[in-house]
Design an enzyme around this catalytic site. Structure first.
Site, mmCIF file in Angstrom:
data_model
loop_
_atom_site.group_PDB
_atom_site.id
_atom_site.type_symbol
_atom_site.label_atom_id
_atom_site.label_comp_id
_atom_site.label_asym_id
_atom_site.label_seq_id
_atom_site.Cartn_x
_atom_site.Cartn_y
_atom_site.Cartn_z
ATOM 1 N N ARG A 105 0.720 -1.279 0.117
ATOM 2 C CA ARG A 105 0.212 0.033 0.001
ATOM 3 C C ARG A 105 0.946 1.229 0.163
ATOM 4 N NH1 ARG A 105 -5.129 1.694 -1.358
ATOM 5 N NH2 ARG A 105 -6.143 2.810 0.133
ATOM 6 N N THR A 387 -9.184 0.360 -9.604
ATOM 7 C CA THR A 387 -8.671 -0.803 -9.186
ATOM 8 C C THR A 387 -8.754 -2.009 -10.133
ATOM 9 O OG1 THR A 387 -9.005 -0.019 -6.875
ATOM 10 C CG2 THR A 387 -8.181 -2.308 -7.041
ATOM 11 N N THR A 405 -3.994 -0.953 -7.501
ATOM 12 C CA THR A 405 -4.686 0.172 -7.725
ATOM 13 C C THR A 405 -3.956 1.378 -8.036
ATOM 14 O OG1 THR A 405 -6.723 1.450 -6.991
ATOM 15 C CG2 THR A 405 -5.060 0.804 -5.347
ATOM 16 N N GLY A 468 -13.374 -2.189 -7.400
ATOM 17 C CA GLY A 468 -14.523 -1.642 -7.018
ATOM 18 C C GLY A 468 -14.601 -0.545 -5.964
ATOM 19 N N GLY A 469 -13.574 -0.010 -5.579
ATOM 20 C CA GLY A 469 -13.704 0.809 -4.318
ATOM 21 C C GLY A 469 -14.240 0.377 -3.219
#
Length: 569
Positions: A105, A387, A405, A468-469
């Site tokens: 991340r 993403t 993403t 898809g958030g």
């Protein structure tokens, strides 16, 4: 009697399954052993899938193939992920049964401040303004994460993994209708100078589907990445150009070359919890994996499995379970030390939340008070539906489930060396309080939940995930219910209508539901409104009857393929 005994066994195991993150160690099952020499890939673009399959054909591992897939997705699906972004990888090791999470991340620069997305009067910046600013980009993590995973699980040399993408970037690829739709879309990034310049054809117009797009700058960067290793992203000319790009224009970012040099991926223990006769393993915070596990645990308290997808009460109960999960997720999950993971999955707490699920949906629920929780935090996170996700299982039975993403469409819309920079800092809450507030070095909360599915003996059963958030949790849980509870083929489970219930919003694919079913759901308080964004891109596979039952979401350009690989007799 057999079903009653099985349910009793599942209930007993669910009650005693460790809630704290654990690494599962177990022998490989017979079903997985029977697939030795067979490999599987599902990815969001045929060229990405083929790049991964080519690596597997050469004897590469699941991690080797993942690197090739990510490099190709950066080129052919730049609106969704890229080397300028971040990812979570869940890895299953066939030899030991170990499940490990690699956290790549992005991190906030050292100069980030909690109020960096606030106006002078203290109100949040409009998202379209923030997303294309230099402040939107975090320090990208996916390259160093992949390098770390490769050092532990790769078999081919790093420089052997990029041939397909270099050739494709130089020779060009055919633009798909989906990519065209984002190039010509209404997002703030679609009008950004770098996006307009990159996607311009020979006539000086924005490129259209069917035309060939080349990216020599990206080919040059990947050649250097192959030769120099991951440090090509973190030391030298590329980070220097990225720093200059994010510091340009209004609302400049604070990123420095030191931020790049100091970035480190994190190896985390997988968070595993039972569901029916299986065990689901997901990333821990700052991923929202605990939210997926909590949602599935609440579903186990309902009769959804017996009702099936044509019963309106199935969707009414599912919507309520989703709302309960999101209320807790939004209040407690972030890159903070006090996320009440054990409390959110505590059997007594889960049962108390599931008891709120009725035959009629009422007002949106508030966050609960799980054991060990501090006061619920405020949340003002605007997480859009970007993403990508992919799955690899190699010929030895090692598996990767990876969600990756650049956050929004084309990230921040700023490009360096042929790839787009992420806008991951806008995944933080714009309000400077709560578990997802911005802080230097912090990782924004993520809805990405790449999942590995195990049998109770720890052997590999399958994998699943989606882009898809914040809707990812809805997409993945829906498909899991379809394939596990209703025994659907994976492709059919993926194709079930999407329904995402969060707070006062119940969005979904109204056109995919039978009108009679929609009407009956509405009578029970679940009024489905058409959603927005990229929609789902679920990839999943489950091992059944000695074969891969896999699927790729037809809402996107993805494919799922299995092949025989050499050297795995």
């Amino acid at each position: 009697m057999r079903r009653l005994a099985l349910l009793a066994l599942v209930g007993a195991m669910a009650a005693c399954t460790p809630i704290t993150p654990v690494v599962r160690q177990a022998p490989v099952a017979e079903a997985a052993a029977s697939l030795r020499g067979q490999a599987f890939v599902a990815a969001a673009h045929p060229l990405a899938a083929e790049a991964g399959l080519n690596v597997l054909r050469e004897g590469g591992t699941a991690v080797d193939a993942a690197i090739a897939i990510q490099a190709m997705l950066t080129l052919v699906e730049p609106q969704s992920s890229g080397l300028g972004g971040g990812a979570f990888m869940v890895h299953y090791a066939a030899a030991t049964g170990a499940v490990t999470v690699y956290d790549g991340r992005e991190t906030a620069p050292a100069g980030a401040t909690p109020d960096m997305f606030l106006r002078a009067d203290g109100t949040p910046l409009p998202f379209p303004v923030a997303v294309v600013s230099g402040r939107a980009s975090g320090v990208p993590g996916v390259v160093r994460m992949l390098d770390l995973a490769h050092s532990e699980h790769g078999s081919l040399r790093w420089n052997q993994l990029f041939g397909d993408v270099i050739r494709t970037a130089e020779q060009g690829f055919t633009v798909t209708p989906r990519l065209e739709s984002f190039v010509h879309g209404t997002s703030a990034q679609a009008s950004a100078s770098d996006v307009v310049g990159y996607f311009r054809n020979a006539r000086g117009e924005k490129i259209r589907a069917g035309e060939v797009l080349r990216n020599p700058a990206y080919a040059g960067f990947v050649r250097r990445l192959a030769a120099e290793g991951a440090e090509a992203m973190y030391v030298g000319e590329t980070p220097r150009r990225i720093v200059a790009r994010v510091r340009a224009g209004v609302l400049p970012g604070s990123m420095t070359e030191t931020d790049f040099a100091e970035y480190r991926p994190v190896v985390r223990e997988a968070l595993c919890h039972s569901y029916r006769v299986y065990v689901l393993c997901v990333p821990p915070p700052p991923s929202s994996g605990v939210g997926l596990l909590q949602l599935m645990a609440m579903v186990e308290h309902t009769d959804i499995d017996a009702r099936g997808p044509s019963d309106p009460l199935t969707w009414v109960k599912y919507a309520q379970a989703s709302r309960l999960m999101y209320a807790d997720r939004d209040a407690y999950v972030g890159d903070v030390p006090n996320v009440p993971v054990r409390g959110l999955l505590d059997p007594v707490y889960v049962a108390s939340r599931a008891a709120l699920i009725a035959d009629h949906a009422g007002s949106p629920p508030a966050a609960g008070s799980p054991p060990g929780a501090v006061q619920a935090g405020l949340d003002a996170t605007h997480e859009v539906a970007g993403t990508s996700h992919f799955i690899v299982i190699d010929g030895e039975g090692n598996a990767v489930s990876m969600t990756t993403t650049v956050e929004s469409y084309f990230g921040s819309g700023r490009m360096v060396d042929g790839f787009f920079l992420n806008n991951q800092m806008t995944d933080f809450s714009f309000v400077p309080e709560g578990p997802n507030a911005i802080a230097p070095g912090k990782r924004p909360r993520s809805s990405m939940v790449p999942t590995v599915i195990l049998a109770r003996d720890g052997s590999l059963v399958g994998a699943i995930g989606s882009p898809g958030g914040n809707a990812i949790l809805g997409y993945v849980s829906k498909a899991l219910i379809g394939v596990i509870d209703w025994d659907m083929p994976m492709a059919e489970a993926i194709g079930l209508p999407n329904l995402v219930a969060r707070g006062g919003s119940i969005n979904g694919e109204a056109s995919r539901f039978d009108p009679t079913l929609l009407s009956a759901m509405a009578e029970r308080g679940v009024v489905v409104r058409a959603g927005s964004g990229e929609d789902s891109g679920i990839h999943g596979v489950i091992i059944r009857n000695g074969r891969f039952d896999g699927g790729a979401d037809q809402r996107r350009d993805g494919v799922a393929r299995s092949i025989t690989v050499k050297g795995n007799e």
